[in-house]
Write a protein that holds these residues in place. Structure first.
Motif, mmCIF file in Angstrom:
data_model
loop_
_atom_site.group_PDB
_atom_site.id
_atom_site.type_symbol
_atom_site.label_atom_id
_atom_site.label_comp_id
_atom_site.label_asym_id
_atom_site.label_seq_id
_atom_site.Cartn_x
_atom_site.Cartn_y
_atom_site.Cartn_z
ATOM 1 N N SER A 104 43.645 -0.352 53.619
ATOM 2 C CA SER A 104 43.651 -0.197 52.159
ATOM 3 C C SER A 104 44.225 1.151 51.756
ATOM 4 O O SER A 104 45.000 1.243 50.791
ATOM 5 N N GLY A 132 44.516 -1.789 43.579
ATOM 6 C CA GLY A 132 44.607 -3.163 44.066
ATOM 7 C C GLY A 132 44.043 -3.384 45.460
ATOM 8 O O GLY A 132 43.228 -4.306 45.662
ATOM 9 N N PRO A 133 44.425 -2.588 46.476
ATOM 10 C CA PRO A 133 43.863 -2.806 47.818
ATOM 11 C C PRO A 133 42.349 -2.658 47.872
ATOM 12 O O PRO A 133 41.671 -3.408 48.583
ATOM 13 N N ARG A 135 40.326 -3.175 45.321
ATOM 14 C CA ARG A 135 39.778 -4.325 44.604
ATOM 15 C C ARG A 135 39.696 -5.538 45.538
ATOM 16 O O ARG A 135 38.689 -6.258 45.543
ATOM 17 N N GLU A 136 40.735 -5.766 46.328
ATOM 18 C CA GLU A 136 40.721 -6.892 47.261
ATOM 19 C C GLU A 136 39.642 -6.714 48.325
ATOM 20 O O GLU A 136 38.973 -7.686 48.702
ATOM 21 N N ALA A 139 36.356 -7.451 46.679
ATOM 22 C CA ALA A 139 36.231 -8.879 46.375
ATOM 23 C C ALA A 139 35.899 -9.687 47.624
ATOM 24 O O ALA A 139 35.181 -10.694 47.548
ATOM 25 N N ARG A 140 36.405 -9.266 48.790
ATOM 26 C CA ARG A 140 36.110 -9.993 50.029
ATOM 27 C C ARG A 140 34.668 -9.809 50.478
ATOM 28 O O ARG A 140 34.123 -10.669 51.181
ATOM 29 N N LYS A 162 39.257 -16.480 39.812
ATOM 30 C CA LYS A 162 39.324 -15.969 41.165
ATOM 31 C C LYS A 162 38.675 -14.593 41.243
ATOM 32 O O LYS A 162 38.556 -13.881 40.250
ATOM 33 N N ARG A 163 38.310 -14.220 42.453
ATOM 34 C CA ARG A 163 37.680 -12.912 42.617
ATOM 35 C C ARG A 163 38.630 -11.774 42.302
ATOM 36 O O ARG A 163 38.206 -10.709 41.889
ATOM 37 N N ASP A 164 39.921 -11.988 42.512
ATOM 38 C CA ASP A 164 40.894 -10.933 42.221
ATOM 39 C C ASP A 164 40.998 -10.659 40.731
ATOM 40 O O ASP A 164 41.532 -9.621 40.337
#
Length: 245
Positions: A104, A132-133, A135-136, A139-140, A162-164
């Motif tokens: 990330s 963004g990284p 956030r992903e 979210a995971r 979506k989770r994103d």
């Protein structure tokens, strides 16, 4: 160290301001030079704010919380008050956080920070690419239940998005709640063997009539020996790293 970083950032930004402004004035554009100086001053404020919030961001948006909680449970389960020292525990959690979050960090630097420094993208787009990284990653590893709780508290409509697409103001606190829960779950599993050793030692000392001998005096070296024999640090670190998706 933070003060040194602030001073370095301030000096570098001031140098850029003076050089760029001088170039604009030499070109016959004093108005443009003033606008450029104002923009550079705003960038200085943004950089200093980001540096001051860096410790909080480390806790909120990375794996640091879960790791430091699990490591603290190990020390408490062993019955050691100050060994390993706090600086050792925090440093280990920090290096493990960097190991887990390295993809990330690299992506945020490559897609957001470098283009911003090259002035190929604007601040708003750079912010989205930097966040963004992370956030992903959040979210995971966030629980749906915690996201639903924060959405209900924020009076967000219940949608099948979506989770994103989850807003950061909901995703970040939900991720922290999830990390706290999982950190305590891991801590409970870590503490169980040490609790069993304490109970066994207490039962043996009581059955032998050693009323004046505190069970913790005997249990401490037994727990340390047990933890060393099973290579506990390697097992714990490997399990913590594998617990992330």
């Amino acid at each position: 160290m933070r003060g040194a970083l602030f001073a370095s950032a301030l000096a570098a930004s001031a140098t850029l301001v003076s050089v760029d402004a001088g170039a604009q004035v030499a070109a016959g554009g004093p108005a443009l030079a003033g606008d450029l100086a104002s923009g550079r001053i705003l960038q200085i404020v943004v950089v200093l704010t980001a540096l001051s919030l860096a410790p909080s961001l480390l806790v909120m948006m990375t794996s640091f919380t879960r790791l430091v909680i699990a490591l603290s449970f190990v020390r408490s389960g062993l019955g050691l008050q100050s060994t390993p020292a706090n600086i050792v525990m925090i440093s280990l959690a920090g290096f493990m956080t960097y190991f887990i979050m390295a993809p990330s960090f690299d992506r945020a630097w490559r897609e957001g920070v470098q283009p911003l420094m090259a002035q190929s993208i604007g601040e708003a787009e750079a912010f989205e690419k930097i966040v963004g990284p992370f956030r992903e990653f959040m979210a995971r590893n966030v629980r749906d239940k915690d996201v639903d709780l924060l959405e209900a508290l924020a009076h967000e409509p219940a949608t099948q998005r979506k989770r994103d697409d989850i807003p950061l103001r909901i995703l970040a606190p939900a991720f922290m709640i999830s990390e706290l829960r999982r950190g305590f779950e891991i801590g409970f599993l870590v503490a169980l063997p040490f609790l069993a050793i304490d109970m066994i030692v207490a039962t043996l000392t009581m059955s032998m009539g050693m009323m004046m001998l505190p069970p913790s005096v005997v249990a401490l070296p037994v727990k340390v020996l047990f933890f060393v024999l099973i290579d506990g640090w390697s097992l714990l670190v490997g399990s913590l790293i594998r617990s992330y998706r």
